[in-house]
Design a protein around this motif. Structure first.
Motif, short mmCIF file in Angstrom:
data_model
loop_
_atom_site.label_atom_id
_atom_site.label_comp_id
_atom_site.label_asym_id
_atom_site.label_seq_id
_atom_site.Cartn_x
_atom_site.Cartn_y
_atom_site.Cartn_z
N GLU A 188 46.41 43.79 39.96
CA GLU A 188 46.10 42.43 39.89
C GLU A 188 44.66 42.22 40.60
OE1 GLU A 188 48.24 38.17 41.26
OE2 GLU A 188 49.12 40.15 41.68
N ALA A 189 44.22 42.53 41.71
CA ALA A 189 43.02 42.53 42.20
C ALA A 189 41.82 42.77 41.42
CB ALA A 189 42.80 42.94 43.50
N MET A 190 42.22 44.01 40.69
CA MET A 190 41.10 44.64 39.73
C MET A 190 40.91 43.79 38.75
SD MET A 190 41.94 48.68 40.00
CE MET A 190 40.97 49.10 38.18
N GLY A 191 42.37 43.12 38.07
CA GLY A 191 42.05 42.26 36.92
C GLY A 191 41.20 40.96 37.20
N ILE A 192 41.17 40.32 38.45
CA ILE A 192 40.88 39.29 38.75
C ILE A 192 39.16 39.66 38.80
CG2 ILE A 192 40.08 37.73 40.85
CD1 ILE A 192 43.22 37.87 41.34
N LEU A 193 38.85 40.83 39.30
CA LEU A 193 37.34 41.03 39.36
C LEU A 193 36.66 41.16 37.82
CD1 LEU A 193 37.41 43.32 42.57
CD2 LEU A 193 36.93 41.15 42.35
N MET A 194 37.69 41.96 37.07
CA MET A 194 37.45 42.24 35.45
C MET A 194 36.97 40.92 34.93
SD MET A 194 39.58 45.64 35.12
CE MET A 194 39.43 45.58 33.43
N GLU A 195 37.80 39.85 35.20
CA GLU A 195 37.99 38.79 34.38
C GLU A 195 36.90 37.69 34.82
OE1 GLU A 195 40.77 34.84 33.18
OE2 GLU A 195 41.59 36.49 34.36
N ARG A 196 36.61 37.63 36.21
CA ARG A 196 35.74 36.50 36.67
C ARG A 196 34.51 37.09 36.74
NH1 ARG A 196 39.05 32.99 41.18
NH2 ARG A 196 40.76 32.30 40.00
N TYR A 197 34.17 38.41 36.88
CA TYR A 197 32.85 39.04 37.22
C TYR A 197 32.37 39.95 35.96
CZ TYR A 197 33.70 36.92 41.89
OH TYR A 197 33.98 35.85 42.70
N GLY A 198 33.09 40.05 35.20
CA GLY A 198 32.67 40.91 34.15
C GLY A 198 32.47 42.47 34.52
N LEU A 199 33.25 43.00 35.35
CA LEU A 199 33.07 44.10 35.91
C LEU A 199 34.16 45.01 34.83
CD1 LEU A 199 33.51 43.65 39.59
CD2 LEU A 199 31.58 43.97 38.01
N THR A 200 33.57 46.30 34.77
CA THR A 200 34.64 47.24 34.08
C THR A 200 35.69 47.79 35.05
OG1 THR A 200 33.13 49.19 35.01
CG2 THR A 200 32.68 48.45 32.90
N GLU A 201 36.75 48.30 34.51
CA GLU A 201 37.97 48.72 35.35
C GLU A 201 37.44 49.63 36.43
OE1 GLU A 201 42.08 51.39 34.90
OE2 GLU A 201 41.13 50.27 33.09
N ASP A 202 36.67 50.90 36.18
CA ASP A 202 36.04 51.65 37.01
C ASP A 202 35.21 50.95 38.17
OD1 ASP A 202 35.76 54.47 37.82
OD2 ASP A 202 33.57 54.03 37.69
N THR A 203 34.58 49.78 37.71
CA THR A 203 33.74 49.31 38.68
C THR A 203 34.60 48.60 39.85
OG1 THR A 203 31.78 49.34 37.23
CG2 THR A 203 31.62 47.88 39.19
N ALA A 204 35.32 47.79 39.18
CA ALA A 204 36.34 46.91 39.98
C ALA A 204 37.18 47.76 41.06
CB ALA A 204 37.41 46.25 38.94
N PHE A 205 37.40 49.06 40.72
CA PHE A 205 38.28 49.91 41.77
C PHE A 205 37.11 50.08 42.70
CE2 PHE A 205 39.72 53.83 43.35
CZ PHE A 205 40.78 53.39 43.67
N LYS A 206 35.99 50.63 42.27
CA LYS A 206 35.01 51.13 43.25
C LYS A 206 34.51 50.19 44.36
CE LYS A 206 32.74 54.62 40.56
NZ LYS A 206 31.43 55.22 39.74
N VAL A 207 34.42 48.72 43.90
CA VAL A 207 34.30 47.61 44.77
C VAL A 207 35.30 47.48 45.73
CG1 VAL A 207 34.08 45.06 44.81
CG2 VAL A 207 33.00 46.48 43.30
N LEU A 208 36.52 47.53 45.32
CA LEU A 208 37.86 47.44 46.17
C LEU A 208 37.80 48.82 47.22
CD1 LEU A 208 40.95 46.52 43.74
CD2 LEU A 208 39.26 45.01 45.32
#
Length: 234
Positions: A188-208
């Motif tokens: 769910e957190a990855m989905g928020i980052l991808m939608e709001r900040y235009g991140l890819t799935e891989d980048t969203a996970f790396k941020v977390l």
């Protein structure tokens, strides 16, 4: 007229079957342990108190107890670093006992006098284990010396065997449930980052993951914060 041995064990078998169903009906590992110690008082002749402990790196942890007296007894074993239940976990012996707290005990010379001060007359310890795991020890206490006979020992061993399987199953289920909840929150957190900040799935996970490492907090907690705030971790 007294009951015949066969009748006694038949009743015991029925009680154990009821206990097994009760343990499997619990919705947490802690609930299972709490019920085990209560069943011990019913199923083991002479048992006045019961508790379950583990020993990890020399430290005793009380997981369940029928009273504060039992918790005190567990702390005494930790402080003295001796006792049947301590040894049952460390040495993997299935059954230990102190038959009479009033008599000198060569194996645990300091423990018996301290337990006698708590009103204990005798005790037994049963290892809780499965083929793959050493889970802890079940302790049963009597206020009277010499109160545990061979029948009580057999009953205690049977109860401990059932309890170990039920506890292991409950703990595995709880771990799986926790893992599924964690996975859901991270997704769910990855989905928020991808939608709001235009991140890819891989980048969203790396941020977390990087936030978890930099802040030294669990990944699940980072994900929970993102879900609550909707903000990208700084």
């Amino acid at each position: 007229m007294s009951e015949q041995p066969g009748e006694v064990w038949e009743q015991f078998a029925i009680a154990v079957a009821e206990m097994a169903r009760d343990l499997l009906a619990q919705n947490s590992a802690q609930g299972t342990l709490d019920r085990v110690v209560e069943h011990a008082k019913v199923l083991i002749n002479g048992c006045d108190e019961a508790g379950i402990l583990t020993v990890r790196q020399g430290k005793v942890n009380a997981l369940a107890a029928t009273s504060d007296v039992v918790r005190h007894a567990d702390r005494i074993q930790q402080d003295l670093r001796e006792g049947p239940c301590f040894d049952a976990v460390v040495d993997r012996q299935q059954v230990y006992a102190i038959e009479d707290m009033q008599q000198p005990n060569k194996q645990w010379p300091r423990l018996a006098p301290e337990l006698r001060k708590l009103g204990m007359g005798s005790m037994m310890g049963f290892l809780l284990f499965t083929e793959d795991d050493n889970l802890g020890a079940l302790n049963v206490y009597s206020h009277n010396p010499g109160n545990f006979d061979e029948t009580a020992r057999r009953a205690g061993w049977i109860l401990a065997s059932h309890a170990a399987v039920a506890f292991s199953a409950a703990r595995t289920h709880q771990q799986l449930s926790h893992a599924m909840e964690t996975r859901h929150e991270i997704g769910e957190a990855m989905g928020i980052l991808m939608e709001r900040y235009g991140l890819t799935e891989d980048t969203a996970f790396k941020v977390l993951k990087k936030t978890s490492q930099d802040r030294n907090i669990k990944l699940r907690e980072v994900a929970r914060q993102v879900c609550q705030t909707g903000e990208k971790p700084s």
